[in-house]
Design a protein around this motif. Structure first.
Motif, PDB file in Angstrom:
ATOM      1  N   VAL A 135       0.860  -1.177   0.000  1.00  0.00           N
ATOM      2  CA  VAL A 135       0.000   0.000   0.000  1.00  0.00           C
ATOM      3  C   VAL A 135       0.898   1.230   0.000  1.00  0.00           C
ATOM      4  N   VAL A 136       0.680   2.145  -0.927  1.00  0.00           N
ATOM      5  CA  VAL A 136       1.461   3.377  -0.974  1.00  0.00           C
ATOM      6  C   VAL A 136       0.560   4.551  -0.604  1.00  0.00           C
ATOM      7  N   VAL A 137       1.098   5.452   0.220  1.00  0.00           N
ATOM      8  CA  VAL A 137       0.366   6.629   0.672  1.00  0.00           C
ATOM      9  C   VAL A 137       0.954   7.859  -0.009  1.00  0.00           C
ATOM     10  N   LEU A 138       0.083   8.649  -0.625  1.00  0.00           N
ATOM     11  CA  LEU A 138       0.471   9.907  -1.252  1.00  0.00           C
ATOM     12  C   LEU A 138      -0.378  11.005  -0.632  1.00  0.00           C
ATOM     13  N   SER A 139       0.244  12.075  -0.144  1.00  0.00           N
ATOM     14  CA  SER A 139      -0.519  13.159   0.476  1.00  0.00           C
ATOM     15  C   SER A 139      -0.732  14.289  -0.524  1.00  0.00           C
ATOM     16  N   VAL A 140      -1.854  14.968  -0.378  1.00  0.00           N
ATOM     17  CA  VAL A 140      -2.210  15.977  -1.378  1.00  0.00           C
ATOM     18  C   VAL A 140      -1.206  17.139  -1.458  1.00  0.00           C
ATOM     19  N   PRO A 141      -0.508  17.532  -0.369  1.00  0.00           N
ATOM     20  CA  PRO A 141       0.472  18.609  -0.538  1.00  0.00           C
ATOM     21  C   PRO A 141       1.645  18.242  -1.448  1.00  0.00           C
ATOM     22  N   GLU A 142       1.835  16.944  -1.721  1.00  0.00           N
ATOM     23  CA  GLU A 142       2.944  16.527  -2.591  1.00  0.00           C
ATOM     24  C   GLU A 142       2.696  16.845  -4.054  1.00  0.00           C
ATOM     25  N   GLY A 143       1.445  17.051  -4.418  1.00  0.00           N
ATOM     26  CA  GLY A 143       1.129  17.441  -5.790  1.00  0.00           C
ATOM     27  C   GLY A 143       0.763  16.289  -6.697  1.00  0.00           C
ATOM     28  N   ASN A 144       0.150  16.637  -7.827  1.00  0.00           N
ATOM     29  CA  ASN A 144      -0.322  15.641  -8.781  1.00  0.00           C
ATOM     30  C   ASN A 144       0.778  15.010  -9.628  1.00  0.00           C
ATOM     31  N   ASP A 145       1.980  15.553  -9.572  1.00  0.00           N
ATOM     32  CA  ASP A 145       3.020  15.029 -10.456  1.00  0.00           C
ATOM     33  C   ASP A 145       3.664  13.747  -9.961  1.00  0.00           C
ATOM     34  N   LYS A 146       3.413  13.344  -8.716  1.00  0.00           N
ATOM     35  CA  LYS A 146       4.153  12.219  -8.141  1.00  0.00           C
ATOM     36  C   LYS A 146       3.813  10.877  -8.802  1.00  0.00           C
ATOM     37  N   ILE A 165      -6.829  14.646   2.651  1.00  0.00           N
ATOM     38  CA  ILE A 165      -7.812  15.297   1.785  1.00  0.00           C
ATOM     39  C   ILE A 165      -8.490  16.478   2.487  1.00  0.00           C
ATOM     40  N   ASP A 166      -8.306  16.594   3.808  1.00  0.00           N
ATOM     41  CA  ASP A 166      -8.814  17.771   4.510  1.00  0.00           C
ATOM     42  C   ASP A 166      -8.102  19.050   4.056  1.00  0.00           C
ATOM     43  N   LEU A 167      -6.954  18.881   3.394  1.00  0.00           N
ATOM     44  CA  LEU A 167      -6.195  20.041   2.906  1.00  0.00           C
ATOM     45  C   LEU A 167      -6.524  20.400   1.455  1.00  0.00           C
ATOM     46  N   LEU A 168      -7.426  19.686   0.828  1.00  0.00           N
ATOM     47  CA  LEU A 168      -7.748  19.947  -0.576  1.00  0.00           C
ATOM     48  C   LEU A 168      -8.164  21.399  -0.855  1.00  0.00           C
ATOM     49  N   PRO A 169      -8.891  22.050   0.054  1.00  0.00           N
ATOM     50  CA  PRO A 169      -9.259  23.450  -0.235  1.00  0.00           C
ATOM     51  C   PRO A 169      -8.071  24.406  -0.250  1.00  0.00           C
ATOM     52  N   PHE A 170      -6.925  23.946   0.247  1.00  0.00           N
ATOM     53  CA  PHE A 170      -5.798  24.859   0.430  1.00  0.00           C
ATOM     54  C   PHE A 170      -4.603  24.565  -0.479  1.00  0.00           C
ATOM     55  N   VAL A 171      -4.663  23.480  -1.237  1.00  0.00           N
ATOM     56  CA  VAL A 171      -3.536  23.124  -2.100  1.00  0.00           C
ATOM     57  C   VAL A 171      -4.046  22.796  -3.499  1.00  0.00           C
ATOM     58  N   ALA A 172      -3.138  22.839  -4.457  1.00  0.00           N
ATOM     59  CA  ALA A 172      -3.499  22.533  -5.849  1.00  0.00           C
ATOM     60  C   ALA A 172      -3.344  21.039  -6.095  1.00  0.00           C
ATOM     61  N   PHE A 173      -4.404  20.283  -5.787  1.00  0.00           N
ATOM     62  CA  PHE A 173      -4.390  18.842  -6.024  1.00  0.00           C
ATOM     63  C   PHE A 173      -5.756  18.431  -6.536  1.00  0.00           C
ATOM     64  N   ASP A 174      -5.751  17.618  -7.600  1.00  0.00           N
ATOM     65  CA  ASP A 174      -6.985  17.189  -8.251  1.00  0.00           C
ATOM     66  C   ASP A 174      -7.127  15.683  -8.068  1.00  0.00           C
ATOM     67  N   LEU A 175      -8.118  15.252  -7.288  1.00  0.00           N
ATOM     68  CA  LEU A 175      -8.319  13.824  -7.044  1.00  0.00           C
ATOM     69  C   LEU A 175      -8.648  13.068  -8.332  1.00  0.00           C
ATOM     70  N   GLY A 176      -9.439  13.678  -9.194  1.00  0.00           N
ATOM     71  CA  GLY A 176      -9.790  13.030 -10.457  1.00  0.00           C
ATOM     72  C   GLY A 176      -8.570  12.800 -11.327  1.00  0.00           C
ATOM     73  N   GLU A 177      -7.686  13.773 -11.365  1.00  0.00           N
ATOM     74  CA  GLU A 177      -6.457  13.634 -12.148  1.00  0.00           C
ATOM     75  C   GLU A 177      -5.578  12.524 -11.577  1.00  0.00           C
ATOM     76  N   ALA A 178      -5.473  12.468 -10.252  1.00  0.00           N
ATOM     77  CA  ALA A 178      -4.671  11.423  -9.616  1.00  0.00           C
ATOM     78  C   ALA A 178      -5.237  10.037  -9.933  1.00  0.00           C
ATOM     79  N   LYS A 179      -6.550   9.923  -9.891  1.00  0.00           N
ATOM     80  CA  LYS A 179      -7.182   8.639 -10.181  1.00  0.00           C
ATOM     81  C   LYS A 179      -6.936   8.222 -11.625  1.00  0.00           C
ATOM     82  N   ASN A 180      -7.013   9.167 -12.546  1.00  0.00           N
ATOM     83  CA  ASN A 180      -6.769   8.865 -13.956  1.00  0.00           C
ATOM     84  C   ASN A 180      -5.311   8.501 -14.213  1.00  0.00           C
ATOM     85  N   ASP A 181      -4.390   9.219 -13.558  1.00  0.00           N
ATOM     86  CA  ASP A 181      -2.973   8.901 -13.716  1.00  0.00           C
ATOM     87  C   ASP A 181      -2.676   7.494 -13.208  1.00  0.00           C
TER      88      ASP A 181
END
Length: 216
Positions: A135-146, A165-181
């Protein structure tokens, strides 16, 4: 000049992984290899997971870090047996390190063993520890490029957790993009979005653990 390898470079490592796997299987212990970059929230995820499950499951942890026992102490404070591995500079745990620690556990009395790997999105992906699931954990502040930048890690995992994900309103991270990647790299990889801090989305992770533990 080409060098011909007559023997697999990771032969001893892979032999140890099979030894570990057989031992875990014989004891009916579910083993989760938890990986991430530093600061993604693995230990906080474990703390909340332990609080949710320890009333019904016997849990133990192997904690991997370069130095200190700080994270291990956090988990021990919850009443969970935790064994520390300090690699003193090594960027990952390997199966031989894990095998050396197994005599410290009574695995037949452990339902779930979590192995918290060294914080690194590269090296841990290449080493089988004998686990049931990676299981790999990626946090939203790390960005969509990871996910696209570190495809080997995400290609070799069974589940990707998007944490904080509680930080989503404060950082540039797109859950849909991460899921597609992730789908483009590893279509069969499970995808979970949650906050280990607030508990949002945590029920799906807990239910998955309960389901896979039944099948061990």
């Amino acid at each position: 000049m080409k060098v011909k390898l007559k023997e697999e470079v990771l032969k001893d490592q892979n032999r140890s992984a099979e030894f570990n796997r057989q031992h875990f299987n014989n004891c009916n212990t579910l083993v989760i290899n938890l990986m991430s970059s530093p600061g993604a929230g693995k230990t906080t995820l474990l703390e909340r997971t332990i609080r949710e499950l320890k009333g019904d499951y016997r849990i133990a942890v192997i904690e991997g870090d370069l130095a200190t026992e700080r994270d291990a102490e956090r988990l021990r404070s919850l009443g969970i047996q935790t064994v520390q591995i300090n690699t003193v500079g090594g960027c990952h745990l390997d199966a031989r390190m894990v095998a050396k620690q197994l005599p410290n556990f009574e695995l037949e009395n452990i339902d779930i063993l979590f192995i918290e790997n060294i914080g690194n999105l590269v090296c841990p992906s290449g080493y089988d520890l004998g686990q049931d699931y990676k299981v790999v954990v990626l946090s939203v502040p790390e960005g969509n490029d990871k996910i696209p930048k570190y495809p080997v890690m995400f290609r070799r995992t069974d589940m990707t957790i998007i944490n904080k994900i509680d930080l989503l309103p404060f950082v540039a991270f797109d859950l849909g993009e991460a899921k597609n990647d992730l789908k483009a790299i590893h279509p069969k990889c499970l995808f979970q979005a949650l906050s280990a801090q607030t508990g949002e989305g945590f029920e799906n992770w807990i239910n998955w653990l309960k389901d896979v533990e039944k099948n061990v």
